[in-house]
Design a protein around this motif. Sequence first.
Motif, PDB file in Angstrom:
ATOM      1  N   GLY A  15      27.897  64.492  19.648  1.00  0.00           N
ATOM      2  CA  GLY A  15      28.399  63.234  20.167  1.00  0.00           C
ATOM      3  C   GLY A  15      28.279  62.144  19.098  1.00  0.00           C
ATOM      4  O   GLY A  15      28.107  62.422  17.928  1.00  0.00           O
ATOM      5  N   ASN A  38      30.625  58.539  13.340  1.00  0.00           N
ATOM      6  CA  ASN A  38      32.028  58.231  13.055  1.00  0.00           C
ATOM      7  C   ASN A  38      32.172  56.798  12.524  1.00  0.00           C
ATOM      8  O   ASN A  38      33.281  56.337  12.279  1.00  0.00           O
ATOM      9  CB  ASN A  38      32.909  58.456  14.286  1.00  0.00           C
ATOM     10  CG  ASN A  38      32.496  57.597  15.474  1.00  0.00           C
ATOM     11  OD1 ASN A  38      32.012  56.483  15.323  1.00  0.00           O
ATOM     12  ND2 ASN A  38      32.701  58.122  16.683  1.00  0.00           N
ATOM     13  N   CYS A  77      30.956  60.326  23.283  1.00  0.00           N
ATOM     14  CA  CYS A  77      31.542  59.856  22.041  1.00  0.00           C
ATOM     15  C   CYS A  77      32.608  58.804  22.313  1.00  0.00           C
ATOM     16  O   CYS A  77      33.273  58.845  23.347  1.00  0.00           O
ATOM     17  CB  CYS A  77      32.156  61.013  21.263  1.00  0.00           C
ATOM     18  SG  CYS A  77      32.661  60.481  19.620  1.00  0.00           S
ATOM     19  N   LEU A 109      35.153  58.454  20.236  1.00  0.00           N
ATOM     20  CA  LEU A 109      36.423  59.012  19.760  1.00  0.00           C
ATOM     21  C   LEU A 109      36.673  60.329  20.497  1.00  0.00           C
ATOM     22  O   LEU A 109      35.792  60.827  21.208  1.00  0.00           O
ATOM     23  CB  LEU A 109      36.392  59.253  18.244  1.00  0.00           C
ATOM     24  CG  LEU A 109      36.288  58.024  17.326  1.00  0.00           C
ATOM     25  CD1 LEU A 109      36.300  58.456  15.867  1.00  0.00           C
ATOM     26  CD2 LEU A 109      37.410  57.024  17.590  1.00  0.00           C
ATOM     27  N   ARG A 110      37.835  60.900  20.288  1.00  0.00           N
ATOM     28  CA  ARG A 110      38.188  62.170  20.947  1.00  0.00           C
ATOM     29  C   ARG A 110      38.877  63.094  19.948  1.00  0.00           C
ATOM     30  O   ARG A 110      40.025  63.500  20.153  1.00  0.00           O
ATOM     31  CB  ARG A 110      39.162  61.898  22.112  1.00  0.00           C
ATOM     32  CG  ARG A 110      38.572  61.206  23.315  1.00  0.00           C
ATOM     33  CD  ARG A 110      37.736  62.172  24.160  1.00  0.00           C
ATOM     34  NE  ARG A 110      37.169  61.519  25.324  1.00  0.00           N
ATOM     35  CZ  ARG A 110      36.060  60.775  25.319  1.00  0.00           C
ATOM     36  NH1 ARG A 110      35.397  60.593  24.194  1.00  0.00           N
ATOM     37  NH2 ARG A 110      35.623  60.230  26.429  1.00  0.00           N
ATOM     38  N   CYS A 111      38.205  63.398  18.838  1.00  0.00           N
ATOM     39  CA  CYS A 111      38.843  64.211  17.798  1.00  0.00           C
ATOM     40  C   CYS A 111      39.349  65.526  18.393  1.00  0.00           C
ATOM     41  O   CYS A 111      38.614  66.217  19.107  1.00  0.00           O
ATOM     42  CB  CYS A 111      37.857  64.480  16.677  1.00  0.00           C
ATOM     43  SG  CYS A 111      37.179  62.949  16.022  1.00  0.00           S
ATOM     44  N   TYR A 152      39.890  68.453  17.273  1.00  0.00           N
ATOM     45  CA  TYR A 152      39.213  69.715  16.942  1.00  0.00           C
ATOM     46  C   TYR A 152      37.830  69.821  17.576  1.00  0.00           C
ATOM     47  O   TYR A 152      37.165  70.841  17.467  1.00  0.00           O
ATOM     48  CB  TYR A 152      39.088  69.874  15.417  1.00  0.00           C
ATOM     49  CG  TYR A 152      38.461  68.674  14.735  1.00  0.00           C
ATOM     50  CD1 TYR A 152      37.098  68.457  14.800  1.00  0.00           C
ATOM     51  CD2 TYR A 152      39.244  67.745  14.060  1.00  0.00           C
ATOM     52  CE1 TYR A 152      36.521  67.350  14.197  1.00  0.00           C
ATOM     53  CE2 TYR A 152      38.679  66.645  13.454  1.00  0.00           C
ATOM     54  CZ  TYR A 152      37.313  66.456  13.531  1.00  0.00           C
ATOM     55  OH  TYR A 152      36.751  65.352  12.952  1.00  0.00           O
ATOM     56  N   CYS A 153      37.385  68.719  18.196  1.00  0.00           N
ATOM     57  CA  CYS A 153      36.008  68.668  18.693  1.00  0.00           C
ATOM     58  C   CYS A 153      35.939  68.506  20.202  1.00  0.00           C
ATOM     59  O   CYS A 153      35.108  69.115  20.866  1.00  0.00           O
ATOM     60  CB  CYS A 153      35.299  67.509  17.994  1.00  0.00           C
ATOM     61  SG  CYS A 153      33.606  67.215  18.533  1.00  0.00           S
ATOM     62  N   MET A 154      36.827  67.667  20.759  1.00  0.00           N
ATOM     63  CA  MET A 154      36.715  67.276  22.168  1.00  0.00           C
ATOM     64  C   MET A 154      38.056  67.333  22.863  1.00  0.00           C
ATOM     65  O   MET A 154      39.059  66.941  22.272  1.00  0.00           O
ATOM     66  CB  MET A 154      36.328  65.796  22.227  1.00  0.00           C
ATOM     67  CG  MET A 154      34.899  65.532  22.180  1.00  0.00           C
ATOM     68  SD  MET A 154      34.516  64.689  23.705  1.00  0.00           S
ATOM     69  CE  MET A 154      33.361  63.513  23.095  1.00  0.00           C
ATOM     70  N   THR A 190      30.761  68.653  20.082  1.00  0.00           N
ATOM     71  CA  THR A 190      30.156  67.371  20.482  1.00  0.00           C
ATOM     72  C   THR A 190      28.913  67.578  21.348  1.00  0.00           C
ATOM     73  O   THR A 190      28.015  66.751  21.384  1.00  0.00           O
ATOM     74  CB  THR A 190      31.199  66.464  21.181  1.00  0.00           C
ATOM     75  OG1 THR A 190      30.691  65.149  21.226  1.00  0.00           O
ATOM     76  CG2 THR A 190      31.522  66.936  22.571  1.00  0.00           C
TER      77      THR A 190
HETATM   78 FE1  SF4 Z   1      33.277  62.288  18.448  1.00  0.00          FE
HETATM   79 FE2  SF4 Z   1      32.336  63.156  16.151  1.00  0.00          FE
HETATM   80 FE3  SF4 Z   1      33.449  64.872  17.898  1.00  0.00          FE
HETATM   81 FE4  SF4 Z   1      34.981  63.118  16.670  1.00  0.00          FE
HETATM   82  S1  SF4 Z   1      33.802  64.744  15.690  1.00  0.00           S
HETATM   83  S2  SF4 Z   1      34.995  63.564  18.887  1.00  0.00           S
HETATM   84  S3  SF4 Z   1      33.665  61.387  16.434  1.00  0.00           S
HETATM   85  S4  SF4 Z   1      31.591  63.758  18.177  1.00  0.00           S
END
Ligand code: SF4
Length: 334
Positions: free
Chosen positions: A74, A101, A27, A29-31, A33-35, A330
Amino acid sequence: MFNSAKILTDQFDRVHKYLRISLTEKCNLRCTYCMPAGGIQLSPKSHLMSHEEVYQIAKIFVQNGVNKIRLTGGEPLVRKDFTQILAQLSHLNVTLALTTNALLVDQYIDDFKKYHLNKINVSLDSLKAGKFAQITRRNQFQKTYDNILLLLNNGFEVKINTVLMKGVNDDEILDFINLTKDLDINVRFIEFMPFDGNKWNQKQLVSQQEIINIATERFGNKLIKLSDGPNYIARHFKIEAYKGQFGIISSVSNPFCDVCDRIRLTADGKIKNCLFSNIETDLLAKFRAGEPLEPLIYQAIYHKKAVRAGMDNFDKLKDPNRHTNNRSMTAIGG
Ligand code: SF4
Ligand code: SAM
Protein backbone atom coordinates in the motif's frame (compact mmCIF):
# COMPACT_ATOMS: atom_id res chain seq x y z
CA MET A 1 14.08 -27.69 15.76
CA PHE A 2 14.24 -24.08 17.04
CA ASN A 3 17.77 -22.70 16.95
CA SER A 4 17.73 -19.30 18.68
CA ALA A 5 21.22 -18.38 17.47
CA LYS A 6 20.25 -18.75 13.81
CA ILE A 7 16.75 -17.40 13.81
CA LEU A 8 17.23 -15.38 10.59
CA THR A 9 19.13 -18.08 8.66
CA ASP A 10 17.41 -20.37 6.17
CA GLN A 11 18.24 -23.92 5.09
CA PHE A 12 20.48 -22.54 2.33
CA ASP A 13 22.46 -20.41 4.81
CA ARG A 14 21.01 -17.14 3.57
CA VAL A 15 20.91 -14.66 6.47
CA HIS A 16 17.92 -12.30 6.48
CA LYS A 17 18.81 -8.89 7.89
CA TYR A 18 16.44 -6.75 5.88
CA LEU A 19 12.84 -6.46 7.03
CA ARG A 20 10.19 -4.85 4.87
CA ILE A 21 7.10 -3.83 6.82
CA SER A 22 3.86 -3.03 5.07
CA LEU A 23 2.00 -0.38 7.07
CA THR A 24 -1.28 -0.43 5.19
CA GLU A 25 -3.15 -2.12 2.37
CA LYS A 26 -4.67 1.22 1.31
CA CYS A 27 -3.34 3.38 -1.48
CA ASN A 28 -4.09 6.76 -3.02
CA LEU A 29 -3.17 5.47 -6.52
CA ARG A 30 -4.48 2.46 -8.45
CA CYS A 31 -1.56 1.26 -10.57
CA THR A 32 -2.90 -1.23 -13.08
CA TYR A 33 -0.16 -3.81 -12.44
CA CYS A 34 -0.73 -3.69 -8.69
CA MET A 35 -4.37 -2.96 -7.85
CA PRO A 36 -7.79 -3.38 -9.39
CA ALA A 37 -9.57 -0.11 -10.28
CA GLY A 38 -11.94 -0.43 -7.35
CA GLY A 39 -9.18 -1.18 -4.82
CA ILE A 40 -8.85 -4.43 -2.89
CA GLN A 41 -10.86 -5.95 -0.07
CA LEU A 42 -9.29 -4.34 2.99
CA SER A 43 -8.67 -6.14 6.26
CA PRO A 44 -10.65 -4.76 9.20
CA LYS A 45 -8.61 -2.18 11.14
CA SER A 46 -8.54 -4.37 14.22
CA HIS A 47 -6.67 -7.01 12.20
CA LEU A 48 -3.86 -4.59 11.37
CA MET A 49 -0.81 -3.92 13.51
CA SER A 50 -1.13 -0.81 15.66
CA HIS A 51 1.88 1.52 15.76
CA GLU A 52 2.93 -0.03 19.07
CA GLU A 53 2.65 -3.55 17.61
CA VAL A 54 4.71 -2.52 14.58
CA TYR A 55 7.40 -1.31 16.95
CA GLN A 56 7.33 -4.30 19.33
CA ILE A 57 7.38 -6.89 16.53
CA ALA A 58 10.09 -5.01 14.62
CA LYS A 59 12.12 -4.89 17.84
CA ILE A 60 12.11 -8.69 18.05
CA PHE A 61 13.55 -8.89 14.54
CA VAL A 62 16.19 -6.26 15.37
CA GLN A 63 17.19 -8.07 18.57
CA ASN A 64 17.84 -11.10 16.38
CA GLY A 65 19.99 -9.35 13.78
CA VAL A 66 17.83 -7.28 11.40
CA ASN A 67 19.75 -4.09 10.57
CA LYS A 68 17.56 -2.48 7.92
CA ILE A 69 13.82 -1.79 7.91
CA ARG A 70 11.91 -0.52 4.89
CA LEU A 71 8.39 0.85 5.34
CA THR A 72 6.09 0.13 2.46
CA GLY A 73 2.49 -0.75 1.64
CA GLY A 74 0.00 0.00 0.00
CA GLU A 75 1.02 3.58 0.33
CA PRO A 76 2.73 3.91 3.73
CA LEU A 77 2.22 7.67 3.94
CA VAL A 78 -1.59 7.38 3.92
CA ARG A 79 -1.34 5.85 7.37
CA LYS A 80 -2.46 8.56 9.82
CA ASP A 81 0.02 7.50 12.51
CA PHE A 82 2.98 7.27 10.11
CA THR A 83 5.00 9.84 12.07
CA GLN A 84 4.42 7.98 15.32
CA ILE A 85 5.58 4.71 13.74
CA LEU A 86 8.67 6.39 12.32
CA ALA A 87 9.48 8.04 15.65
CA GLN A 88 9.26 4.70 17.48
CA LEU A 89 11.32 2.80 14.90
CA SER A 90 14.01 5.48 15.06
CA HIS A 91 14.82 4.16 18.54
CA LEU A 92 15.94 0.87 17.03
CA ASN A 93 19.52 0.80 15.83
CA VAL A 94 18.72 0.21 12.15
CA THR A 95 18.86 1.90 8.76
CA LEU A 96 15.38 3.17 7.93
CA ALA A 97 14.07 3.28 4.37
CA LEU A 98 10.76 4.00 2.65
CA THR A 99 9.02 2.99 -0.57
CA THR A 100 6.36 5.49 -1.58
CA ASN A 101 4.52 6.90 -4.56
CA ALA A 102 5.64 10.33 -3.24
CA LEU A 103 2.22 11.98 -3.43
CA LEU A 104 2.31 12.96 0.25
CA VAL A 105 6.07 13.40 0.61
CA ASP A 106 5.92 17.20 1.03
CA GLN A 107 3.82 16.72 4.19
CA TYR A 108 6.41 14.46 5.82
CA ILE A 109 9.76 15.81 4.72
CA ASP A 110 10.57 17.33 8.12
CA ASP A 111 9.70 14.05 9.86
CA PHE A 112 11.99 12.13 7.50
CA LYS A 113 14.83 14.47 8.47
CA LYS A 114 14.05 14.44 12.18
CA TYR A 115 13.99 10.64 12.36
CA HIS A 116 16.87 10.01 9.95
CA LEU A 117 14.92 8.32 7.21
CA ASN A 118 17.19 9.11 4.28
CA LYS A 119 16.71 6.29 1.78
CA ILE A 120 13.55 6.79 -0.26
CA ASN A 121 12.37 4.76 -3.24
CA VAL A 122 9.69 6.40 -5.35
CA SER A 123 7.51 4.63 -7.92
CA LEU A 124 7.32 6.46 -11.23
CA ASP A 125 6.33 4.57 -14.36
CA SER A 126 6.08 7.40 -16.85
CA LEU A 127 7.50 10.87 -17.43
CA LYS A 128 4.40 11.82 -19.43
CA ALA A 129 1.43 13.15 -17.47
CA GLY A 130 -1.15 11.37 -19.65
CA LYS A 131 0.61 8.01 -19.52
CA PHE A 132 1.13 8.40 -15.76
CA ALA A 133 -2.62 8.91 -15.36
CA GLN A 134 -3.34 5.88 -17.54
CA ILE A 135 -1.06 3.62 -15.47
CA THR A 136 -1.97 4.91 -12.00
CA ARG A 137 -5.61 5.76 -12.82
CA ARG A 138 -5.01 9.13 -11.11
CA ASN A 139 -3.98 12.46 -12.61
CA GLN A 140 -1.06 13.16 -10.29
CA PHE A 141 2.13 13.26 -12.38
CA GLN A 142 3.16 16.82 -11.51
CA LYS A 143 2.72 16.36 -7.77
CA THR A 144 4.78 13.17 -7.85
CA TYR A 145 7.53 14.72 -9.95
CA ASP A 146 7.70 17.89 -7.83
CA ASN A 147 8.02 15.79 -4.69
CA ILE A 148 10.86 13.79 -6.22
CA LEU A 149 12.71 17.06 -6.88
CA LEU A 150 11.90 18.20 -3.34
CA LEU A 151 13.55 15.06 -1.95
CA LEU A 152 16.62 15.54 -4.13
CA ASN A 153 16.92 19.22 -3.23
CA ASN A 154 16.83 18.24 0.43
CA GLY A 155 19.67 15.74 0.10
CA PHE A 156 17.72 12.47 0.28
CA GLU A 157 19.05 9.34 -1.40
CA VAL A 158 16.38 8.75 -4.04
CA LYS A 159 15.76 5.71 -6.20
CA ILE A 160 13.04 5.62 -8.82
CA ASN A 161 11.18 2.32 -9.33
CA THR A 162 9.87 1.96 -12.86
CA VAL A 163 7.84 -1.14 -13.76
CA LEU A 164 8.30 -1.64 -17.49
CA MET A 165 5.44 -3.01 -19.57
CA LYS A 166 5.72 -3.59 -23.30
CA GLY A 167 3.42 -1.37 -25.32
CA VAL A 168 2.74 0.78 -22.27
CA ASN A 169 5.92 2.56 -21.16
CA ASP A 170 8.84 0.70 -22.79
CA ASP A 171 9.17 3.63 -25.22
CA GLU A 172 10.42 5.71 -22.26
CA ILE A 173 13.50 3.65 -21.34
CA LEU A 174 15.88 6.22 -22.83
CA ASP A 175 13.91 9.13 -21.29
CA PHE A 176 14.36 7.57 -17.87
CA ILE A 177 18.08 7.00 -18.48
CA ASN A 178 18.35 10.63 -19.63
CA LEU A 179 16.86 11.70 -16.30
CA THR A 180 20.11 10.52 -14.71
CA LYS A 181 22.09 13.06 -16.73
CA ASP A 182 21.48 16.02 -14.45
CA LEU A 183 19.81 14.40 -11.45
CA ASP A 184 21.77 12.39 -8.89
CA ILE A 185 19.16 9.68 -8.95
CA ASN A 186 19.13 5.90 -9.33
CA VAL A 187 16.46 4.70 -11.77
CA ARG A 188 15.64 1.00 -11.41
CA PHE A 189 13.74 -0.73 -14.18
CA ILE A 190 11.63 -3.49 -12.66
CA GLU A 191 10.28 -6.43 -14.61
CA PHE A 192 6.52 -6.72 -14.46
CA MET A 193 5.79 -9.59 -12.04
CA PRO A 194 2.78 -11.92 -11.88
CA PHE A 195 0.52 -11.73 -8.82
CA ASP A 196 -2.94 -13.04 -8.13
CA GLY A 197 -5.38 -11.16 -10.37
CA ASN A 198 -3.00 -8.65 -11.99
CA LYS A 199 -3.54 -10.09 -15.49
CA TRP A 200 0.17 -10.70 -16.00
CA ASN A 201 1.11 -11.52 -19.53
CA GLN A 202 4.56 -12.71 -20.56
CA LYS A 203 4.29 -10.68 -23.75
CA GLN A 204 4.33 -7.51 -21.66
CA LEU A 205 7.65 -8.38 -20.08
CA VAL A 206 10.65 -6.22 -20.98
CA SER A 207 13.69 -8.30 -20.15
CA GLN A 208 17.05 -7.22 -18.80
CA GLN A 209 18.70 -7.98 -22.13
CA GLU A 210 16.26 -5.80 -24.07
CA ILE A 211 16.99 -2.83 -21.80
CA ILE A 212 20.74 -3.35 -22.14
CA ASN A 213 20.37 -3.60 -25.93
CA ILE A 214 18.44 -0.31 -26.11
CA ALA A 215 20.98 1.45 -23.88
CA THR A 216 23.94 0.01 -25.80
CA GLU A 217 22.52 1.06 -29.14
CA ARG A 218 22.07 4.63 -27.91
CA PHE A 219 25.14 5.12 -25.73
CA GLY A 220 27.71 2.61 -27.09
CA ASN A 221 30.83 2.47 -24.95
CA LYS A 222 29.57 5.33 -22.77
CA LEU A 223 27.37 2.70 -21.09
CA ILE A 224 29.34 1.57 -18.05
CA LYS A 225 28.55 -1.56 -16.00
CA LEU A 226 28.98 -0.79 -12.29
CA SER A 227 29.91 -3.41 -9.72
CA ASP A 228 27.04 -4.96 -7.77
CA GLY A 229 27.29 -4.90 -3.98
CA PRO A 230 26.51 -7.84 -1.67
CA ASN A 231 22.82 -8.86 -1.60
CA TYR A 232 22.30 -6.85 -4.77
CA ILE A 233 18.93 -7.17 -6.41
CA ALA A 234 19.65 -4.80 -9.27
CA ARG A 235 22.38 -4.90 -11.89
CA HIS A 236 23.75 -1.35 -12.03
CA PHE A 237 24.89 0.80 -14.94
CA LYS A 238 25.67 4.42 -15.63
CA ILE A 239 26.28 6.62 -18.62
CA GLU A 240 29.71 8.20 -18.62
CA ALA A 241 29.65 11.72 -17.08
CA TYR A 242 25.99 11.45 -16.06
CA LYS A 243 25.26 12.34 -12.42
CA GLY A 244 22.96 9.43 -11.65
CA GLN A 245 22.84 5.76 -12.53
CA PHE A 246 20.32 3.10 -13.45
CA GLY A 247 19.69 -0.51 -12.61
CA ILE A 248 17.64 -3.47 -13.72
CA ILE A 249 15.67 -5.63 -11.31
CA SER A 250 14.90 -8.83 -13.13
CA SER A 251 13.02 -11.08 -10.71
CA VAL A 252 11.34 -12.77 -13.65
CA SER A 253 13.99 -13.33 -16.33
CA ASN A 254 17.02 -13.48 -14.06
CA PRO A 255 16.13 -13.89 -10.38
CA PHE A 256 18.48 -12.88 -7.58
CA CYS A 257 17.16 -15.38 -5.03
CA ASP A 258 20.62 -16.74 -4.17
CA VAL A 259 21.52 -13.47 -2.45
CA CYS A 260 18.07 -12.59 -1.11
CA ASP A 261 18.17 -11.27 2.48
CA ARG A 262 14.56 -10.00 2.66
CA ILE A 263 11.71 -10.88 4.95
CA ARG A 264 8.30 -9.32 4.65
CA LEU A 265 5.80 -8.44 7.33
CA THR A 266 2.31 -7.66 6.05
CA ALA A 267 0.15 -4.91 7.55
CA ASP A 268 -1.91 -7.59 9.31
CA GLY A 269 1.21 -8.97 10.97
CA LYS A 270 1.98 -12.02 8.84
CA ILE A 271 5.50 -12.97 7.88
CA LYS A 272 6.14 -13.95 4.26
CA ASN A 273 9.53 -15.46 3.46
CA CYS A 274 9.23 -14.64 -0.24
CA LEU A 275 7.27 -12.17 -2.37
CA PHE A 276 6.01 -15.05 -4.51
CA SER A 277 5.00 -17.35 -1.66
CA ASN A 278 1.38 -17.78 -0.62
CA ILE A 279 2.44 -19.28 2.70
CA GLU A 280 2.15 -16.89 5.62
CA THR A 281 2.82 -17.17 9.33
CA ASP A 282 0.62 -15.11 11.63
CA LEU A 283 2.91 -13.30 14.06
CA LEU A 284 0.35 -10.73 15.19
CA ALA A 285 -2.12 -13.30 16.57
CA LYS A 286 0.66 -14.95 18.59
CA PHE A 287 1.97 -11.59 19.73
CA ARG A 288 -1.49 -10.61 20.96
CA ALA A 289 -1.75 -13.97 22.75
CA GLY A 290 1.53 -13.21 24.53
CA GLU A 291 3.39 -16.09 22.89
CA PRO A 292 7.07 -15.92 21.85
CA LEU A 293 7.57 -15.09 18.16
CA GLU A 294 11.13 -16.34 17.69
CA PRO A 295 10.24 -20.01 17.00
CA LEU A 296 7.68 -18.93 14.38
CA ILE A 297 10.10 -16.54 12.72
CA TYR A 298 12.74 -19.25 12.65
CA GLN A 299 10.38 -21.80 11.08
CA ALA A 300 9.14 -19.33 8.47
CA ILE A 301 12.61 -18.29 7.39
CA TYR A 302 14.20 -21.73 7.58
CA HIS A 303 11.70 -23.16 5.09
CA LYS A 304 12.17 -20.44 2.47
CA LYS A 305 12.54 -22.07 -0.94
CA ALA A 306 15.76 -21.71 -2.96
CA VAL A 307 14.10 -19.80 -5.81
CA ARG A 308 10.84 -17.74 -6.02
CA ALA A 309 8.77 -19.87 -3.64
CA GLY A 310 9.58 -22.98 -5.65
CA MET A 311 8.87 -21.46 -9.08
CA ASP A 312 12.36 -22.30 -10.23
CA ASN A 313 11.68 -22.14 -13.94
CA PHE A 314 9.79 -19.89 -16.30
CA ASP A 315 6.98 -22.39 -16.96
CA LYS A 316 6.14 -22.58 -13.27
CA LEU A 317 6.26 -18.80 -12.94
CA LYS A 318 3.90 -18.43 -15.92
CA ASP A 319 1.34 -20.80 -14.43
CA PRO A 320 -1.48 -18.60 -13.01
CA ASN A 321 -2.56 -21.42 -10.67
CA ARG A 322 0.67 -20.94 -8.76
CA HIS A 323 -0.22 -17.32 -8.03
CA THR A 324 -3.68 -17.91 -6.66
CA ASN A 325 -3.94 -17.39 -2.92
CA ASN A 326 -0.97 -15.06 -3.02
CA ARG A 327 -1.94 -11.48 -2.25
CA SER A 328 -1.82 -8.56 -4.62
CA MET A 329 1.37 -6.55 -4.33
CA THR A 330 -0.38 -3.77 -2.44
CA ALA A 331 -1.43 -6.24 0.26
CA ILE A 332 1.97 -7.94 0.43
CA GLY A 333 4.01 -4.80 0.71
CA GLY A 334 6.24 -4.42 -2.32
FE1 SF4 B 1 -0.35 2.07 -4.82
FE2 SF4 B 1 2.22 1.55 -4.93
FE3 SF4 B 1 0.44 -0.28 -5.75
FE4 SF4 B 1 0.76 1.91 -7.16
S1 SF4 B 1 2.32 0.36 -6.78
S2 SF4 B 1 -1.22 1.03 -6.53
S3 SF4 B 1 1.23 3.42 -5.65
S4 SF4 B 1 0.72 0.43 -3.70
N1 SAM C 1 2.89 2.58 -2.83
C1 SAM C 1 4.31 2.50 -2.75
C2 SAM C 1 4.94 2.61 -4.12
O1 SAM C 1 4.23 2.46 -5.11
O2 SAM C 1 6.14 2.84 -4.18
C3 SAM C 1 4.83 1.27 -2.03
C4 SAM C 1 4.17 -0.04 -2.32
S1 SAM C 1 4.33 -0.66 -3.98
C5 SAM C 1 3.42 -2.18 -3.88
C6 SAM C 1 6.04 -1.15 -3.99
C7 SAM C 1 6.65 -1.41 -5.32
O3 SAM C 1 6.06 -2.56 -5.90
C8 SAM C 1 6.47 -0.30 -6.32
O4 SAM C 1 7.74 0.13 -6.77
C9 SAM C 1 5.70 -0.94 -7.44
O5 SAM C 1 6.08 -0.42 -8.68
C10 SAM C 1 6.07 -2.39 -7.29
N2 SAM C 1 5.10 -3.31 -7.90
C11 SAM C 1 3.79 -3.45 -7.64
N3 SAM C 1 3.23 -4.41 -8.42
C12 SAM C 1 4.22 -4.90 -9.20
C13 SAM C 1 4.29 -5.89 -10.24
N4 SAM C 1 3.23 -6.59 -10.61
N5 SAM C 1 5.47 -6.14 -10.83
C14 SAM C 1 6.57 -5.42 -10.46
N6 SAM C 1 6.58 -4.48 -9.49
C15 SAM C 1 5.42 -4.21 -8.88
